[in-house]
Design a protein around this motif. Sequence first.
Motif, PDB file in Angstrom:
ATOM      1  N   LEU A   1       4.494   5.960  -5.240  1.00 44.72           N
ATOM      2  CA  LEU A   1       4.723   5.988  -6.693  1.00 44.72           C
ATOM      3  C   LEU A   1       4.107   7.195  -7.393  1.00 44.72           C
ATOM      4  O   LEU A   1       4.564   7.604  -8.445  1.00 44.72           O
ATOM      5  CB  LEU A   1       4.097   4.749  -7.338  1.00 44.72           C
ATOM      6  CG  LEU A   1       4.940   3.497  -7.370  1.00 44.72           C
ATOM      7  CD1 LEU A   1       4.167   2.390  -8.043  1.00 44.72           C
ATOM      8  CD2 LEU A   1       6.232   3.748  -8.142  1.00 44.72           C
ATOM      9  N   HIS A   2       3.044   7.727  -6.827  1.00 48.95           N
ATOM     10  CA  HIS A   2       2.353   8.830  -7.491  1.00 48.95           C
ATOM     11  C   HIS A   2       3.086  10.149  -7.333  1.00 48.95           C
ATOM     12  O   HIS A   2       2.734  11.141  -7.974  1.00 48.95           O
ATOM     13  CB  HIS A   2       0.925   8.980  -6.950  1.00 48.95           C
ATOM     14  CG  HIS A   2       0.065   7.823  -7.318  1.00 48.95           C
ATOM     15  ND1 HIS A   2      -0.468   7.679  -8.575  1.00 48.95           N
ATOM     16  CD2 HIS A   2      -0.312   6.724  -6.620  1.00 48.95           C
ATOM     17  CE1 HIS A   2      -1.151   6.547  -8.618  1.00 48.95           C
ATOM     18  NE2 HIS A   2      -1.073   5.957  -7.455  1.00 48.95           N
TER      19      HIS A   2
ATOM     20  N   PRO B   1       6.707  12.347  -7.498  1.00 43.82           N
ATOM     21  CA  PRO B   1       7.981  12.221  -8.200  1.00 43.82           C
ATOM     22  C   PRO B   1       9.111  11.922  -7.224  1.00 43.82           C
ATOM     23  O   PRO B   1       9.083  12.414  -6.102  1.00 43.82           O
ATOM     24  CB  PRO B   1       8.170  13.605  -8.833  1.00 43.82           C
ATOM     25  CG  PRO B   1       7.311  14.526  -8.059  1.00 43.82           C
ATOM     26  CD  PRO B   1       6.194  13.719  -7.503  1.00 43.82           C
TER      27      PRO B   1
ATOM     28  N   LEU C   1       0.837  -1.203   0.000  1.00 43.12           N
ATOM     29  CA  LEU C   1       0.000   0.000   0.000  1.00 43.12           C
ATOM     30  C   LEU C   1       0.869   1.249   0.000  1.00 43.12           C
ATOM     31  O   LEU C   1       0.630   2.200  -0.749  1.00 43.12           O
ATOM     32  CB  LEU C   1      -0.906  -0.013   1.246  1.00 43.12           C
ATOM     33  CG  LEU C   1      -1.931   1.099   1.340  1.00 43.12           C
ATOM     34  CD1 LEU C   1      -2.986   0.915   0.271  1.00 43.12           C
ATOM     35  CD2 LEU C   1      -2.594   1.115   2.709  1.00 43.12           C
TER      36      LEU C   1
ATOM     37  N   ASP D   1       2.704   1.620  -3.424  1.00 46.07           N
ATOM     38  CA  ASP D   1       1.803   2.103  -4.473  1.00 46.07           C
ATOM     39  C   ASP D   1       1.480   3.578  -4.301  1.00 46.07           C
ATOM     40  O   ASP D   1       1.279   4.291  -5.264  1.00 46.07           O
ATOM     41  CB  ASP D   1       0.486   1.311  -4.454  1.00 46.07           C
ATOM     42  CG  ASP D   1       0.674  -0.081  -5.008  1.00 46.07           C
ATOM     43  OD1 ASP D   1      -0.220  -0.923  -4.818  1.00 46.07           O
ATOM     44  OD2 ASP D   1       1.729  -0.335  -5.626  1.00 46.07           O
TER      45      ASP D   1
ATOM     46  N   THR E   1       0.038  17.345  -6.093  1.00 50.82           N
ATOM     47  CA  THR E   1      -0.554  16.009  -6.173  1.00 50.82           C
ATOM     48  C   THR E   1      -1.113  15.633  -4.822  1.00 50.82           C
ATOM     49  O   THR E   1      -0.480  15.880  -3.801  1.00 50.82           O
ATOM     50  CB  THR E   1       0.516  14.983  -6.590  1.00 50.82           C
ATOM     51  OG1 THR E   1       1.041  15.370  -7.837  1.00 50.82           O
ATOM     52  CG2 THR E   1      -0.082  13.596  -6.707  1.00 50.82           C
ATOM     53  N   GLU E   2      -2.285  15.043  -4.840  1.00 45.81           N
ATOM     54  CA  GLU E   2      -2.918  14.667  -3.589  1.00 45.81           C
ATOM     55  C   GLU E   2      -3.535  13.281  -3.750  1.00 45.81           C
ATOM     56  O   GLU E   2      -4.150  12.987  -4.777  1.00 45.81           O
ATOM     57  CB  GLU E   2      -4.016  15.680  -3.295  1.00 45.81           C
ATOM     58  CG  GLU E   2      -4.681  15.509  -1.964  1.00 45.81           C
ATOM     59  CD  GLU E   2      -5.718  16.595  -1.747  1.00 45.81           C
ATOM     60  OE1 GLU E   2      -5.361  17.782  -1.860  1.00 45.81           O
ATOM     61  OE2 GLU E   2      -6.878  16.245  -1.507  1.00 45.81           O
ATOM     62  N   LEU E   3      -3.358  12.456  -2.738  1.00 43.24           N
ATOM     63  CA  LEU E   3      -3.890  11.105  -2.829  1.00 43.24           C
ATOM     64  C   LEU E   3      -4.544  10.781  -1.515  1.00 43.24           C
ATOM     65  O   LEU E   3      -3.971  11.064  -0.464  1.00 43.24           O
ATOM     66  CB  LEU E   3      -2.723  10.145  -3.092  1.00 43.24           C
ATOM     67  CG  LEU E   3      -2.980   8.647  -3.001  1.00 43.24           C
ATOM     68  CD1 LEU E   3      -3.884   8.196  -4.116  1.00 43.24           C
ATOM     69  CD2 LEU E   3      -1.671   7.894  -3.092  1.00 43.24           C
TER      70      LEU E   3
END
Lengths: 230, 321
Positions: free
Chosen positions: B159-160, B162, B153, B156, B195-197
Amino acid sequence: MWCELLQVNFFDEYQIEGVSPDANEICLEVAPENLSRALKTAQNAKSVKIKLTKKHCPCLTLAAELPSLSSVSRVVTHDIPVDVIPRRLWHDYKEPSMPDFDVSIYLPPLKTMKNVVDRMKNLSNFLVIEANLSGEMNLKIETDLVSVTTHFKDLGNPPWGDDASQSRSQSRDPAAMAHARLDIKKLLQFLMGQQVNPSKAMCNIVHKRIVHLIFLHEDVSLQYFIPAVA
Amino acid sequence: MDYVATGSNVKVLAKAIHSLSRIGEELYFESTGRWLALRTVNSSRSAFACFHLCPLFFQRFHTPQGDSFRCKMPIKSVQAVFKSLSSLEKTVEKCRIEWKPEQSQLTFTLHCKMCSVLGLLKTHNLSFQDCESLQAVFDKERSPNVLRAQPRLLVDTVLHFPPSLEEVTLSVTSDRMWLKNHVEDESDQSQAMMTELYLSSEEFEDFVVTLANQHHFCLKELSAPTAPPPDDFMCDAHGLIPHCYGTSEIAGPSTQINQPPRSTHAPTPPNHRLFSCFSLSSSQFRSLFFGSVLPTPSQGTSQTLQGQDVLASDSEDEGSP
């Protein structure tokens, strides 16, 4: 470089409200690296939404729904800053018109051409492309120490039809070569960047002036103009 | 002191060292009769990582009675012993780590299976410096937040972002965890891609959040724990200081046929053969204690801040938060 995609082949939903009803377009400037990276992370996504938003500045917001271990999807959001190009500058970004070419020819298989040009770059900074209307093309490099030529035959010439603007090529001696000298790195960069084998790849040469490469793949067209060097 | 690791454990040892090298520049080596600890801390003392290798990890684990050995050395020298991970697996049969009291160097010997008749021995003698035991001060029992997940988890998720990205912000609420890239400079914000996850609590094996808050991390340090991947990976947001630790069942030496059953989770270090622990405090370390973290209004702010221990003792004045 000019690339066109038909939205209907890519998007399930597509809404745009341009500048005005008679100019229903939006022109944005974006760093390709950002867009490419955002799309890469969305490779396995279930769905992707792209919106033009205003955060701290105008942004292309890309939201990808990713597969996850639970019933709730993972959502990754990328806000890519963009510059909105004002209407008065749109003419700078119009599709360049097809130059009046001397010779138009289909390219050899991309993989072969990539390999040849890649090896040539180690020997010289400049490469000459020459072709004629009999389906023959040569790639040449020449230095003080060495000259190398790769010959391609039976490539075929695209039938552009009875267009008055193509008349230059109609009355031409089929065996006569038109050539242009190019910066080898520019050509190689373009060839190396191709991810898919195009269904059609053509090269139009304006003698000693421009090389115009046209790649067609399904409904995507990609054009690359390389000016000749002396 | 004489330790021998064989087979795939050599690669695990190498991965542990490479993983530590992403955080700190010096490897702290401590061996007792009960375990071998490999530890490091970063230059700003805001991230700490540690691998405990238990005797079962080794084919031979000989520490003279009553003796413990402690030293530190540049991590690059140790990395040089385990240079290429892929060829390690194919060529190295055995790794031996030795030290005798009269010596001023630690000897790493790699036994390579180049040729069944001749064999090949690579010996590295590494000079070391004496040092104190490197410890991170934290108490798992006092963690108000506990997040526990499969290492996949975390991999993964990272990875999003840089690889060159400096800092991320991690936020937790009662049902979600957010990761966002963190941009310090106002002027950078207009250029940078944000970027937001978010991950829902359902993706975690355990998700207990009693104190919703935010931390800034250095991304490089957050991705270090993902190699080697533990079977069981826990992330405790210890109030203001998150730390992650993992435990692994590693195959025993090749002569052993049966693996011992997985024992219940015990306090540090557990009976698992490989215990790794990473403490990542916010890079805005000192400013945490001045309230720049945002707890939810319902929590008693003063109550939370007073009870914290210093993670790593560094009394350098970093200026105003």
